[in-house]
Design a protein around this motif. Structure first.
Motif, short mmCIF file in Angstrom:
data_model
loop_
_atom_site.label_atom_id
_atom_site.label_comp_id
_atom_site.label_asym_id
_atom_site.label_seq_id
_atom_site.Cartn_x
_atom_site.Cartn_y
_atom_site.Cartn_z
N SER A 162 12.66 12.80 -2.51
CA SER A 162 13.24 13.39 -3.74
C SER A 162 12.90 12.55 -4.97
O SER A 162 13.77 12.25 -5.78
CB SER A 162 14.76 13.53 -3.58
N LEU A 163 11.64 12.20 -5.08
CA LEU A 163 11.22 11.34 -6.19
C LEU A 163 11.39 12.05 -7.52
O LEU A 163 11.19 13.27 -7.64
CB LEU A 163 9.78 10.90 -6.00
N GLN A 164 11.76 11.26 -8.51
CA GLN A 164 11.98 11.76 -9.85
C GLN A 164 11.11 10.99 -10.85
O GLN A 164 10.70 9.87 -10.56
CB GLN A 164 13.46 11.63 -10.23
N PRO A 165 10.83 11.57 -12.02
CA PRO A 165 10.00 10.86 -13.00
C PRO A 165 10.52 9.47 -13.33
O PRO A 165 9.72 8.55 -13.58
CB PRO A 165 10.03 11.78 -14.22
N GLU A 166 11.83 9.27 -13.28
CA GLU A 166 12.39 7.95 -13.59
C GLU A 166 12.12 6.93 -12.50
O GLU A 166 12.40 5.74 -12.67
CB GLU A 166 13.90 8.04 -13.86
N ASP A 167 11.57 7.36 -11.37
CA ASP A 167 11.16 6.42 -10.33
C ASP A 167 9.76 5.86 -10.60
O ASP A 167 9.30 4.97 -9.86
CB ASP A 167 11.16 7.11 -8.96
N THR A 168 9.10 6.37 -11.61
CA THR A 168 7.78 5.87 -11.96
C THR A 168 7.85 4.39 -12.33
O THR A 168 8.63 3.99 -13.19
CB THR A 168 7.20 6.67 -13.13
N ALA A 169 7.04 3.58 -11.65
CA ALA A 169 7.07 2.13 -11.86
C ALA A 169 6.00 1.49 -10.98
O ALA A 169 5.41 2.15 -10.13
CB ALA A 169 8.44 1.56 -11.49
N VAL A 170 5.80 0.20 -11.22
CA VAL A 170 5.04 -0.60 -10.28
C VAL A 170 6.04 -1.16 -9.28
O VAL A 170 7.05 -1.77 -9.67
CB VAL A 170 4.28 -1.75 -10.97
N GLY B 152 4.34 -9.58 -3.88
CA GLY B 152 3.04 -8.96 -3.70
C GLY B 152 2.42 -8.64 -5.05
O GLY B 152 3.00 -8.92 -6.11
N GLN B 153 1.25 -8.02 -5.02
CA GLN B 153 0.54 -7.74 -6.26
C GLN B 153 1.02 -6.46 -6.93
O GLN B 153 0.73 -6.22 -8.10
CB GLN B 153 -0.98 -7.64 -6.00
N GLY B 154 1.77 -5.65 -6.21
CA GLY B 154 2.33 -4.43 -6.78
C GLY B 154 1.49 -3.21 -6.48
O GLY B 154 0.26 -3.28 -6.32
N THR B 155 2.16 -2.07 -6.40
CA THR B 155 1.48 -0.79 -6.22
C THR B 155 2.13 0.22 -7.15
O THR B 155 3.35 0.27 -7.28
CB THR B 155 1.53 -0.33 -4.75
N GLN B 156 1.30 1.02 -7.80
CA GLN B 156 1.79 1.96 -8.81
C GLN B 156 2.31 3.23 -8.15
O GLN B 156 1.63 3.82 -7.30
CB GLN B 156 0.68 2.32 -9.80
N VAL B 157 3.49 3.64 -8.56
CA VAL B 157 4.05 4.93 -8.16
C VAL B 157 4.28 5.73 -9.44
O VAL B 157 4.98 5.27 -10.34
CB VAL B 157 5.37 4.76 -7.39
N THR B 158 3.69 6.90 -9.50
CA THR B 158 3.83 7.77 -10.66
C THR B 158 4.35 9.12 -10.21
O THR B 158 3.76 9.74 -9.32
CB THR B 158 2.50 7.95 -11.40
N VAL B 159 5.45 9.54 -10.81
CA VAL B 159 6.06 10.82 -10.46
C VAL B 159 5.97 11.73 -11.67
O VAL B 159 6.50 11.42 -12.74
CB VAL B 159 7.53 10.64 -10.04
N SER B 160 5.26 12.83 -11.51
CA SER B 160 5.09 13.77 -12.62
C SER B 160 6.19 14.84 -12.58
O SER B 160 6.66 15.24 -11.51
CB SER B 160 3.72 14.43 -12.54
N SER C 55 0.86 -1.18 0.00
CA SER C 55 0.00 0.00 0.00
C SER C 55 0.89 1.23 0.00
O SER C 55 2.09 1.14 0.27
CB SER C 55 -0.93 0.00 1.21
N GLY C 56 0.28 2.37 -0.32
CA GLY C 56 1.01 3.63 -0.24
C GLY C 56 1.44 4.23 -1.56
O GLY C 56 2.00 5.32 -1.59
N GLY C 57 1.18 3.54 -2.66
CA GLY C 57 1.53 4.12 -3.95
C GLY C 57 0.61 5.27 -4.31
O GLY C 57 -0.38 5.54 -3.62
N GLY C 58 0.95 5.94 -5.40
CA GLY C 58 0.11 7.05 -5.84
C GLY C 58 0.83 7.96 -6.80
O GLY C 58 1.88 7.60 -7.35
N LEU C 59 0.26 9.14 -6.98
CA LEU C 59 0.80 10.15 -7.88
C LEU C 59 1.43 11.26 -7.06
O LEU C 59 0.80 11.77 -6.12
CB LEU C 59 -0.31 10.70 -8.77
#
Length: 123
Positions: A84-92, A114-122, A7-11
């Protein structure tokens, strides 16, 4: 069998932070290592961070100094603090764990995901 629930993924915007959680159905003491892999679109899965049963940690070079893995054994939960998340950290992001289990008459390493959680960095 072992269940790992992330849990805890998001945009989030670039420069922001997220904290991922992984709740395990077994005591975290039962794992040789537990941690996080990620898979970005069109790329192979890669290890992000892991923590061993002795508490030693291992990080991908790309996240060193930005991500921190920790473990709460009382809650059977592992965390990944991502700063310090960057767009290149975007992943499941997948929680992963390894145990030694008896398979037939042999002791073998068994990996769980696990089933994975999406992290998207804009940007």
């Amino acid at each position: 069998q072992v269940q790992l629930v992330e849990s805890g993924g998001g945009l989030v915007q670039a420069g922001g932070s997220l904290r991922l959680s992984c709740a395990a159905s077994r005591s975290t003491f039962s794992f040789i290592t537990i941690g996080w892999h990620r898979q970005a679109p069109g790329k192979q899965r890669e290890l992000v961070a892991a923590i061993s049963d002795t508490g030693s940690t291992n990080y991908a070079d790309s996240v060193k100094g930005r991500f921190t893995i920790s473990r709460d054994n009382a809650k059977n939960t592992v965390y990944l603090q991502m700063n310090s998340l960057q767009p290149e950290d975007t992943a499941v992001y997948y929680c992963t764990a390894r145990r030694i289990e008896a398979v037939g008459y042999e002791l073998k390493h068994v990996d769980y995901w696990g089933q994975g959680t999406q992290v998207t960095v804009s940007s």
